[in-house]
Structures are given as C-alpha cells and as structure tokens.
Design an enzyme around this catalytic site. Sequence first.
Site, short mmCIF file in Angstrom:
data_model
loop_
_atom_site.label_atom_id
_atom_site.label_comp_id
_atom_site.label_asym_id
_atom_site.label_seq_id
_atom_site.Cartn_x
_atom_site.Cartn_y
_atom_site.Cartn_z
N ARG A 62 2.79 78.52 39.20
CA ARG A 62 2.71 77.65 40.38
C ARG A 62 3.43 76.32 40.16
O ARG A 62 3.95 75.74 41.11
CB ARG A 62 1.24 77.38 40.75
CG ARG A 62 0.63 78.56 41.49
CD ARG A 62 -0.77 78.24 41.96
NE ARG A 62 -1.22 79.26 42.89
CZ ARG A 62 -2.48 79.59 43.09
NH1 ARG A 62 -3.43 78.98 42.41
NH2 ARG A 62 -2.80 80.52 43.96
N LYS B 222 -12.46 95.08 46.90
CA LYS B 222 -13.22 95.24 48.15
C LYS B 222 -12.34 95.50 49.36
O LYS B 222 -11.25 94.93 49.47
CB LYS B 222 -14.00 93.96 48.41
CG LYS B 222 -15.16 93.78 47.49
CD LYS B 222 -15.93 92.56 47.93
CE LYS B 222 -17.18 92.35 47.09
NZ LYS B 222 -17.83 91.10 47.44
N GLY C 183 -3.85 86.96 43.96
CA GLY C 183 -3.92 86.35 42.64
C GLY C 183 -3.94 87.37 41.52
O GLY C 183 -3.14 87.29 40.57
N GLY D 60 -5.37 84.13 48.45
CA GLY D 60 -6.00 84.28 49.75
C GLY D 60 -5.05 84.00 50.91
O GLY D 60 -5.08 84.68 51.93
P1 ADP Z 1 -6.08 90.28 44.48
O1 ADP Z 1 -6.55 89.03 43.79
O2 ADP Z 1 -4.72 90.70 43.97
O3 ADP Z 1 -6.14 90.18 45.98
P2 ADP Z 1 -8.66 91.52 44.32
O4 ADP Z 1 -9.25 90.20 43.98
O5 ADP Z 1 -8.95 92.10 45.63
O6 ADP Z 1 -7.06 91.46 44.08
O7 ADP Z 1 -9.14 92.61 43.27
C1 ADP Z 1 -8.94 92.49 41.90
C2 ADP Z 1 -10.12 93.03 41.14
O8 ADP Z 1 -10.42 94.36 41.52
C3 ADP Z 1 -9.82 93.08 39.66
O9 ADP Z 1 -10.68 92.18 38.99
C4 ADP Z 1 -10.11 94.51 39.27
O10 ADP Z 1 -10.81 94.64 38.04
C5 ADP Z 1 -10.97 95.01 40.41
N1 ADP Z 1 -10.91 96.46 40.56
C6 ADP Z 1 -9.83 97.20 40.84
N2 ADP Z 1 -10.13 98.52 40.83
C7 ADP Z 1 -11.45 98.60 40.54
C8 ADP Z 1 -12.37 99.69 40.39
N3 ADP Z 1 -11.97 100.96 40.53
N4 ADP Z 1 -13.65 99.39 40.09
C9 ADP Z 1 -14.05 98.11 39.93
N5 ADP Z 1 -13.24 97.04 40.08
C10 ADP Z 1 -11.95 97.28 40.37
MG MG Z 2 -8.58 88.27 43.42
#
Ligand code: ADP
Ligand code: MG
Length: 402
Positions: free
Chosen positions: A38, A205, A358, A381
């Site tokens: 960043r 999620k 992130g 976000g």
């Molecule tokens: P981003 O920050 O890129 O938007 P998220 O915050 O939505 O991504 O999700 C990232 C998290 O999802 C990671 O910490 C990862 O460990 C978790 N994750 C991914 N697949 C699984 C899974 N099958 N079971 C549990 N956690 C998961």
């Molecule tokens: Mg995240």
Amino acid sequence: MKKNIDQVDPAWLHGRTAVVRSDFNVPLDGDRVVDDHRLTESLPTIELLVDAGAKVVLLSHLGRPDGKAVPELSLAPVAKRLSELLKRSVRFIPEQDDTDAVAAQVAELQPGEVALLQNTRFLPGETGNDPKLAAFWASLGDIFVNDAFGVAHRAHASTSGLAEAMIAKGGEAVAGLLMAKELEYLEEALRDPERPFTGILGGAKISGKIGVISALLGRVDRLLIGGAMANTFFRALGLDTGSSLVEEDSIDLAASLIEQGGDRLLLPVDCVVTHEIAEGSDARTVSRTDVSDDDKIVDIGPETRTLFAKEIARSETILWNGPMGVFEIDSFAEGTIAIAHAVADACDGGALGVIGGGDSGAAVDRAGVGDRVSHVSTGGGASIKLLAGAEMPGLESLTEEA
Ligand code: ADP
Ligand code: MG
C-alpha cells in the site's frame, strides 16, 4: 468522471499545500512494516506533488483504535518506511488534540516537503465524520487529494467530510493517482470486459459477498466458486459437507444463485478434506459426493484445479476475490496457489487479471506471482463494494472533471 490530480496545473501546485488522504493501513510487527504494497502504490501521487513543489500533508488511518490513541497503532513506523521509499525526509506530526501545534508545523513546510499526521482514527471525529474535524484538516491546505481507495466506501471525516469541507472553502477535492488506477482496473473489468470474462470467488463467507456474486453473475461468462463459500453451494445441491464451514442461513440463497447462474456457475468437483484445520494435520482428496461426517473441506481438489485453470486459460478478463481454501496453512494452500499461477499465466498471455480483497492479495503474493497479474487492488472491502455497485462516498464527494 472525477477530476484527478494529474489534471491540476503543476505550476498552480507550486508552493501550495496539498492535503492528501492515503491508505497507509499496513500490517505492523512492532515498529516494522511487514507488507509495504500500500505504501509503494501510494508513492506516485506523493511524488507528483513533491515534483510540482507542493507542500504535502498526508493523512491516514491504521487499524481500528476506536477514537483513542493506541501507541501500537501510531503511524511513526509508517513515516520512517515512507521516508525510505520516497528517499526524502517525512516529518511526522504526532500532536493531534493540539490543532494549533499541528497547524504551526504544517505552516513551516517548504515547497516539496512532506509531513504525515498521526493516525486519523485516534480521533473520535474521524469515523463519526465530524464536520469540525474535517474543516480543520481542510484549513491546513489549498487542495484535497483523496488517494485512499481502501476506505472509499466509507463516509469519514478524512474522506468525504474533508472533500466537502475543502470544496466549501472554495478549493478542489480531486482523486489521487492510485484511486484513479484502482477505478480504471475495477471498472474496466465490469464496464466493457473483453470476453470470455471469468469471475473467481472464494473465501470464508457468502453473506458479505452476496452483492458481488449477483453483480458478477449478470456480467461474466463463467463464475468459478471455491473456498468455504462453495460448501454452502454444495448444501444447496443436497450434498453432505460433514463438519465443514457452512452458512446455514444462506443455503436458500445459494440455491437461487445456482438456478440464476445455470451453466455459467462452476462449483468444485473434488475437495481436500481434513479432520482439523491446523498446521500438519491430515489432508485427503475426495470427490464432492464423498465427504464424511467428520471431514472439513479446506481446499479445492486437483481435478477442480485443472478444470478451473482451463477456464482461466481461455479468458481475456479475470476478476478474482477470495482464496480457494485455507491458504494460510501450507497443506491446504495448493488450490489457491494453482489458481494464482493460472491467473498469472493468463496475464502473461495478454489477459487482464484483477485481484480484489485483502486475503486474495496476500495469497497472490504468497504464490509469488504478484507482479505478473495486471492489478492487485489495495482495497479489500472497498473493491468488493465497488464491484457490487455500492455507493462510494469517498469518491462521490470529489470535484467533477471540467
Ligand atoms: P478476501 O479477504 O480476499 O475477500 P475472505 O476474507 O472472504 O477473502 O476469505 C479469506 C478467508 O477464507 C481465509 O482466511 C481462508 O482461510 C478462509 N477460507 C477459505 N476457504 C475456506 C474453507 N474451505 N474453510 C474455512 N475457511 C476457508
Ligand atoms: Mg478478508
């Protein structure tokens, strides 16, 4: 379109004071900046201003100190690292409640000098979008530059409040170069993507990402789903997911997305399962129809990696948010790493690949392909909100292009 800082006459900038909202929300280990992506992405705006001979006053938040001074979240280490990256001194101004002291130090700046104020979120007025606080920051300069894409979805005193205050006193509020670049990549992918256009979604999620899923489903040629998000879709198909992370409340939603997506929506066909999400615990590959009661799905399986990689290879535009598995643990990271490589390969071949989120950005770095993909967004976000078509107060408040 909003006006950008490179549309402001450099001769006008000379000797004037630019108040810049950057996003220096970086991970710290003690007083060391662990990941300076960043910061490096913020340099072009600062360098443009310095080269024009402006006096530069930087503002940023760091973490969530909730309106009080938290020493571990001081921006002092950022000032130090920024100074190394800029190869010039950055004057750190830690006083905050004493506005006269802040204003006096800003008044001492010479053309081309750079100062950084303390963490904006140490002040309760920041997240409360206090107009008095915004007016004070506006009073420090002649122009406001918002380069903090990561908080563009928030209406805070140092974002939309400051833009409004600067415009109210007759000044301009313009987008910085990073802000402009983020918008160019993310909006280009959505507005007029070269096809085939593939979306890849994963992460923990569905619930926080419903807006993006719907927005993407209406635009992409293919939507690849992995991560824990896929588990909820599995349940909607009537499959057993054992002890995996599932959002029970979102199963109906997943079912309707499956219906809406038709054959554009691709779910994993096999998965890596374990008994415990921990370093060194067992990892087995099973078909998605063979998940047992005590299994936890933690990654996409090898067959899925090949299937997804094939879709990615034939794409001209790729937008990826959310890791394919628990990539923080080596034995569950292979799916995410494979997808990162597939996206990087496609970009080498001329495709546009944009990474938002992130954890996804961290995953791409971990795969060592960060500099081969077209753009890794600095906004977690914010990129998700933008893709979902949500309001972006930090942008909307800026001056329109003439
Ligand atoms: P981003 O920050 O890129 O938007 P998220 O915050 O939505 O991504 O999700 C990232 C998290 O999802 C990671 O910490 C990862 O460990 C978790 N994750 C991914 N697949 C699984 C899974 N099958 N079971 C549990 N956690 C998961
Ligand atoms: Mg995240």
